[in-house]
Design a protein around this motif. Sequence first.
Motif, PDB file in Angstrom:
ATOM      1  N   ALA A 100       0.783  -1.223   0.060  1.00  0.00           N
ATOM      2  CA  ALA A 100      -0.084   0.092   0.031  1.00  0.00           C
ATOM      3  C   ALA A 100       0.814   1.296  -0.014  1.00  0.00           C
ATOM      4  O   ALA A 100       0.422   2.361  -0.301  1.00  0.00           O
ATOM      5  CB  ALA A 100      -1.027  -0.002   1.188  1.00  0.00           C
ATOM      6  N   GLY A 101       1.993   1.118   0.274  1.00  0.00           N
ATOM      7  CA  GLY A 101       3.057   2.349   0.032  1.00  0.00           C
ATOM      8  C   GLY A 101       2.943   3.162   1.344  1.00  0.00           C
ATOM      9  O   GLY A 101       2.509   2.857   2.324  1.00  0.00           O
ATOM     10  N   GLU A 107      10.905  -2.482  -8.363  1.00  0.00           N
ATOM     11  CA  GLU A 107      10.718  -2.249  -9.617  1.00  0.00           C
ATOM     12  C   GLU A 107       9.852  -3.510 -10.257  1.00  0.00           C
ATOM     13  O   GLU A 107       8.764  -3.034 -10.941  1.00  0.00           O
ATOM     14  CB  GLU A 107      12.223  -2.176 -10.349  1.00  0.00           C
ATOM     15  N   GLU A 108      10.129  -4.500  -9.806  1.00  0.00           N
ATOM     16  CA  GLU A 108       9.303  -5.634 -10.178  1.00  0.00           C
ATOM     17  C   GLU A 108       7.799  -5.747  -9.411  1.00  0.00           C
ATOM     18  O   GLU A 108       6.941  -6.121 -10.228  1.00  0.00           O
ATOM     19  CB  GLU A 108      10.099  -6.911  -9.569  1.00  0.00           C
ATOM     20  N   THR A 109       7.653  -5.231  -8.193  1.00  0.00           N
ATOM     21  CA  THR A 109       6.649  -5.232  -7.467  1.00  0.00           C
ATOM     22  C   THR A 109       6.400  -3.802  -6.826  1.00  0.00           C
ATOM     23  O   THR A 109       6.581  -3.543  -5.703  1.00  0.00           O
ATOM     24  CB  THR A 109       6.550  -6.333  -6.425  1.00  0.00           C
ATOM     25  N   PRO A 110       5.846  -2.764  -7.665  1.00  0.00           N
ATOM     26  CA  PRO A 110       5.812  -1.523  -7.280  1.00  0.00           C
ATOM     27  C   PRO A 110       4.646  -1.237  -6.180  1.00  0.00           C
ATOM     28  O   PRO A 110       3.637  -1.949  -5.975  1.00  0.00           O
ATOM     29  CB  PRO A 110       5.428  -0.592  -8.511  1.00  0.00           C
ATOM     30  N   VAL A 111       4.438  -0.058  -5.453  1.00  0.00           N
ATOM     31  CA  VAL A 111       3.551   0.311  -4.520  1.00  0.00           C
ATOM     32  C   VAL A 111       2.433   0.328  -5.394  1.00  0.00           C
ATOM     33  O   VAL A 111       2.297   0.642  -6.612  1.00  0.00           O
ATOM     34  CB  VAL A 111       3.761   1.704  -3.955  1.00  0.00           C
ATOM     35  N   GLY A 112       1.466  -0.344  -4.768  1.00  0.00           N
ATOM     36  CA  GLY A 112      -0.071  -0.397  -5.452  1.00  0.00           C
ATOM     37  C   GLY A 112      -0.248  -1.770  -6.100  1.00  0.00           C
ATOM     38  O   GLY A 112      -1.166  -2.175  -6.515  1.00  0.00           O
ATOM     39  N   ARG A 135      -1.623   5.714   0.387  1.00  0.00           N
ATOM     40  CA  ARG A 135      -1.681   4.344   1.207  1.00  0.00           C
ATOM     41  C   ARG A 135      -3.209   4.094   1.533  1.00  0.00           C
ATOM     42  O   ARG A 135      -3.783   3.078   1.221  1.00  0.00           O
ATOM     43  CB  ARG A 135      -0.912   4.357   2.495  1.00  0.00           C
ATOM     44  N   LEU A 136      -3.995   4.892   2.123  1.00  0.00           N
ATOM     45  CA  LEU A 136      -5.439   4.768   2.161  1.00  0.00           C
ATOM     46  C   LEU A 136      -6.194   4.547   1.253  1.00  0.00           C
ATOM     47  O   LEU A 136      -7.228   3.721   0.979  1.00  0.00           O
ATOM     48  CB  LEU A 136      -5.967   5.991   3.078  1.00  0.00           C
ATOM     49  N   SER A 137      -5.963   5.184  -0.181  1.00  0.00           N
ATOM     50  CA  SER A 137      -6.711   4.996  -1.047  1.00  0.00           C
ATOM     51  C   SER A 137      -6.476   3.788  -1.844  1.00  0.00           C
ATOM     52  O   SER A 137      -7.191   3.074  -2.402  1.00  0.00           O
ATOM     53  CB  SER A 137      -6.242   6.155  -2.158  1.00  0.00           C
ATOM     54  N   ILE A 138      -5.165   3.306  -1.587  1.00  0.00           N
ATOM     55  CA  ILE A 138      -4.827   1.768  -2.426  1.00  0.00           C
ATOM     56  C   ILE A 138      -5.610   0.803  -1.442  1.00  0.00           C
ATOM     57  O   ILE A 138      -5.985  -0.121  -2.204  1.00  0.00           O
ATOM     58  CB  ILE A 138      -3.295   1.673  -2.394  1.00  0.00           C
ATOM     59  N   ARG A 139      -5.544   0.885  -0.028  1.00  0.00           N
ATOM     60  CA  ARG A 139      -6.143  -0.004   0.688  1.00  0.00           C
ATOM     61  C   ARG A 139      -7.723  -0.188   0.504  1.00  0.00           C
ATOM     62  O   ARG A 139      -8.365  -1.161   0.601  1.00  0.00           O
ATOM     63  CB  ARG A 139      -5.915   0.320   2.037  1.00  0.00           C
ATOM     64  N   THR A 140      -8.142   1.030   0.473  1.00  0.00           N
ATOM     65  CA  THR A 140      -9.680   1.319   0.034  1.00  0.00           C
ATOM     66  C   THR A 140     -10.062   0.664  -1.304  1.00  0.00           C
ATOM     67  O   THR A 140     -11.236   0.022  -1.498  1.00  0.00           O
ATOM     68  CB  THR A 140     -10.067   2.576   0.218  1.00  0.00           C
ATOM     69  N   GLN A 141      -9.427   0.900  -2.258  1.00  0.00           N
ATOM     70  CA  GLN A 141      -9.507   0.358  -3.587  1.00  0.00           C
ATOM     71  C   GLN A 141      -9.294  -1.209  -3.759  1.00  0.00           C
ATOM     72  O   GLN A 141     -10.193  -1.930  -4.097  1.00  0.00           O
ATOM     73  CB  GLN A 141      -8.533   0.663  -4.610  1.00  0.00           C
ATOM     74  N   ALA A 142      -8.382  -1.697  -2.979  1.00  0.00           N
ATOM     75  CA  ALA A 142      -8.256  -3.201  -2.716  1.00  0.00           C
ATOM     76  C   ALA A 142      -9.711  -3.827  -2.178  1.00  0.00           C
ATOM     77  O   ALA A 142      -9.909  -4.909  -2.627  1.00  0.00           O
ATOM     78  CB  ALA A 142      -7.097  -3.543  -1.975  1.00  0.00           C
TER      79      ALA A 142
END
Length: 156
Positions: A100-101, A107-112, A135-142
């Motif tokens: 989530a950052g 590079e292979e596994t970027p944030v998100g 971070r919160l946006s990525i978690r919420t989207q997930a």
Amino acid sequence: MNKEEELIQLLRERNYTFSSAESCTGGMLMSTLINVSGASSVIKEGFITYANEAKMKYLGVKKETLDQYTAVSEQTAYEMAYGLIAQTGAQVTASITGIAGPDGGTEETPVGTVFVGCSVCNHVYVKRLKLHGDRLSIRTQAVSYAIDFVIECINL
């Protein structure tokens, strides 16, 4: 009807129970579902398995899987979702693992990068997501994508 309500209703209609294992979302999926009145009729258990040790201890994720593929991988999401079946007896399970950052990406596994696993009656499916935001946006989207994915897998 929102999608959490749709999922709870679908689980009820199919007479399925549900359990989850979450890493980067830290319980947000289960919290979102429990907001739905009557969710207790289908919800069994939720695990927050943030540490690799917890993934191994509670879900049976293999150390070799974590060493070879890392915690943020299709293989780990698969083993998390599958491990929940044995651990909880639920007919439907979901797993979420990702980055989530803002740190931790490569590079292979970027944030998100997030992997969502879902098992329905012992059939396991995994989807890789490439999410953007803080971070919160990525978690919420997930969580939102996970709910959609579980509905999709039940309807296969």
